[in-house]
Design an enzyme around this catalytic site. Structure first.
Site, mmCIF file in Angstrom:
data_model
loop_
_atom_site.group_PDB
_atom_site.id
_atom_site.type_symbol
_atom_site.label_atom_id
_atom_site.label_comp_id
_atom_site.label_asym_id
_atom_site.label_seq_id
_atom_site.Cartn_x
_atom_site.Cartn_y
_atom_site.Cartn_z
ATOM 1 N N HIS A 238 -6.002 3.142 -3.462
ATOM 2 C CA HIS A 238 -5.072 2.013 -3.315
ATOM 3 C C HIS A 238 -5.774 0.898 -2.548
ATOM 4 O O HIS A 238 -6.399 1.151 -1.524
ATOM 5 C CB HIS A 238 -3.814 2.429 -2.535
ATOM 6 C CG HIS A 238 -2.942 1.252 -2.210
ATOM 7 N ND1 HIS A 238 -2.043 0.733 -3.111
ATOM 8 C CD2 HIS A 238 -2.877 0.466 -1.119
ATOM 9 C CE1 HIS A 238 -1.462 -0.326 -2.585
ATOM 10 N NE2 HIS A 238 -1.940 -0.505 -1.375
ATOM 11 N N ASP B 86 12.164 2.130 -3.469
ATOM 12 C CA ASP B 86 11.234 1.044 -3.131
ATOM 13 C C ASP B 86 11.561 -0.222 -3.910
ATOM 14 O O ASP B 86 11.420 -1.328 -3.397
ATOM 15 C CB ASP B 86 9.776 1.457 -3.383
ATOM 16 C CG ASP B 86 8.816 0.359 -2.920
ATOM 17 O OD1 ASP B 86 8.822 0.043 -1.713
ATOM 18 O OD2 ASP B 86 8.108 -0.207 -3.759
ATOM 19 N N ARG C 183 13.251 -6.793 1.144
ATOM 20 C CA ARG C 183 12.293 -7.198 2.184
ATOM 21 C C ARG C 183 11.710 -8.564 1.857
ATOM 22 O O ARG C 183 11.543 -9.421 2.731
ATOM 23 C CB ARG C 183 11.166 -6.154 2.304
ATOM 24 C CG ARG C 183 11.611 -4.882 3.008
ATOM 25 C CD ARG C 183 10.598 -3.775 2.844
ATOM 26 N NE ARG C 183 9.298 -4.127 3.357
ATOM 27 C CZ ARG C 183 8.143 -3.631 2.908
ATOM 28 N NH1 ARG C 183 8.129 -2.766 1.903
ATOM 29 N NH2 ARG C 183 7.009 -3.982 3.446
ATOM 30 N N SER D 149 6.384 2.129 1.729
ATOM 31 C CA SER D 149 6.471 1.510 0.405
ATOM 32 C C SER D 149 5.241 1.877 -0.442
ATOM 33 O O SER D 149 5.371 2.319 -1.593
ATOM 34 C CB SER D 149 6.565 -0.012 0.582
ATOM 35 O OG SER D 149 6.384 -0.680 -0.631
ATOM 36 N N LYS E 76 5.078 5.429 -3.523
ATOM 37 C CA LYS E 76 4.722 5.257 -4.941
ATOM 38 C C LYS E 76 3.479 6.070 -5.296
ATOM 39 O O LYS E 76 3.396 6.676 -6.360
ATOM 40 C CB LYS E 76 4.493 3.773 -5.245
ATOM 41 C CG LYS E 76 5.792 2.984 -5.267
ATOM 42 C CD LYS E 76 5.575 1.489 -5.401
ATOM 43 C CE LYS E 76 5.071 0.876 -4.131
ATOM 44 N NZ LYS E 76 5.165 -0.564 -4.014
#
Ligand code: URA
Length: 448
Positions: A80, A159, A166, A181, A185
């Site tokens: 990520h 999310d 948010r 968050s 995922k």
């Protein structure tokens, strides 16, 4: 819910049960948006402790359907990146790790604001489908070793709701909320291991180095507590990664490297991709150390096996790999402008967030979720920090949707790149400034 909001408002720590109530209610629609927004603001102001962050991550992960990589018979590893400009490492690390025997189930995102989106870039390939069902995702993974797809509507619905709120309530920039968050995922993809590329510098999502370190340590500890091995690398985003930032132009840059070519101007992209892939291969159990993982990845880059995996994946997801036969011929921007250096000197600094906005204004990005993007738009940066440029020498090439969209990115670019007679005040940062594994993360957080 009112009791939970009051408790958080007054600085109390919520139990896993209370956090689970919020996440489940957000995902199912049982809790109205006004109450969720109040809870988010209370959590933003008072912060979430480690236990609350872990509970939120797990409850969000479990709020919808999940993918199980068990039937693949391989270790499942993903990477990520926390945003960035010109960050196309996914197109390299996914096939590199897959070519070395690791499964890479990659659920990616879209461009928003100043950062690009992996899915938008891939969709510049005619026919490429990002919205696969979980069973199609499994089939591509079985045949190719990696698959890059979008989130299904039923994956982590909590999310979807909380992130949109948010975005509208000024509660994005909080480490606990960001960690939950991102990880919810990633963990819903059933990963055995995760490599986190946390950007630092002027293009980073969080501005101070200390905040980036904290987020990195928090994500490592939280992922490990959820049973997923994790490591975080703090990497430089004080200038775009590689030269191209946009959609199609980023893919062509990645494929240039996958073809075994090694242009000096994009050596940073090659090096970071190999380091990240090395960690993925190591955590995936195919190399005894990240360094030997790097060597395996480099072999897969030079012998063409990673390119073969990448093209196979594109084909399996409906994409036309023929467009890579002549990438320049396929590139048809509406308007092109070469921007020359406005004075002679050294490139002192690049405000990379501003450069990301310049890319967005060419038509390559979007301001609001759901807006279309131009696959051919973007900017190629010819100069890097610390380089000497002569007035009149090309510093960037802008590709925009039409002529009227050239001026704004050019103006942003001119303000964002500082050319001066002096050498840069700050040394050009190391590509990877720190690696945070579990023990470092625990030590770091216990010292907070
Ligand atoms: N990306 C996410 O998916 N969530 C955040 O909170 C921030 C970045």
């Amino acid at each position: 819910m009112i009791d939970i909001i009051r408790k958080k408002r007054d600085g109390g720590a919520l139990s896993a049960r209370e956090i689970g109530f919020v996440a489940t209610g957000a995902g199912s629609g049982a809790i109205p948006n006004d109450q969720l927004a109040a809870w988010l603001m209370a959590s933003w102001i008072n912060g979430l402790n480690l236990d609350e962050t872990r509970a939120l991550t797990l409850a969000m992960r479990d709020s919808g359907e999940k993918f199980s990589p068990k039937r693949l018979g391989k270790t499942a590893v993903d990477k990520h990146s926390s945003g960035g400009v010109g960050d196309k490492t996914s197109f390299l690390v996914a096939p590199l790790a897959a070519a070395c025997g690791v499964a890479v189930p990659m659920i990616s995102g879209r461009a928003l604001g100043h950062t690009g989106g992996t899915l938008d870039k891939l969709e510049s390939i005619p026919g490429y489908r990002t919205a696969l069902s979980l069973s199609e995702f499994e089939t591509v993974l079985m045949t190719c070793g990696c698959s890059i797809v979008s989130q299904t509507p039923a994956l982590v619905p909590a999310d979807r709701v909380l992130y949109a709120l948010r975005d509208r309530t000024g509660t994005v920039e909080n480490p606990g909320l960001i960690c939950a968050s991102i990880l919810s995922k990633k963990l819903a993809a059933g990963l055995d291991a995760l490599v986190l590329d946390v950007k630092t510098g002027s293009g980073a999502f969080l501005r101070s180095y200390e905040e980036c370190e904290f987020l990195a340590a928090l994500m490592v500890v939280t992922a490990e507590a959820a049973g997923t091995r994790a490591v975080a690398l703090l990497t430089d985003m004080d200038q775009p990664l590689g030269q191209a930032a946009g959609n199609w132009i980023e893919l062509t840059e990645a494929v240039e490297l996958l073809r075994g070519n090694r242009p000096a101007a994009i050596e940073d992209l090659r090096e970071l991709s190999l380091i990240l892939a090395g960690w993925m291969i190591h955590l995936g159990g195919k190399a005894a150390s990240p360094q030997s993982g790097y060597q395996l990845a480099e072999a897969a880059l030079t012998d063409g096996s990673a390119l073969a995996v990448f093209f196979k994946m594109i084909d399996a997801q409906g994409g036309d790999v023929g467009v890579f036969d002549d990438p320049a011929a396929f590139h048809k921007p509406g308007a092109t402008r070469v921007v020359d250096a406005w004075e002679s000197g050294v490139v002192q600094s690049m405000d990379t967030t501003a450069l990301g906005w310049a890319v967005q204004r060419t038509g390559a990005g979007r301001e609001r979720a759901g807006e279309p993007v131009d696959p051919h738009a973007g900017i190629v940066f010819h100069a890097r920090r610390g380089a000497h440029v002569e007035a009149g020498e090309p510093i960037a090439t802008i590709y925009a949707t039409n002529e009227s969209m050239l001026d704004e990115p050019q103006a942003i670019l001119r303000a964002a790149i500082l050319i001066s007679k002096e050498l840069p005040k700050a040394a050009v940062a190391q590509l990877v400034s720190r690696v945070i594994a579990r023990e470092d993360a625990e030590r770091f957080l216990s010292g907070q």
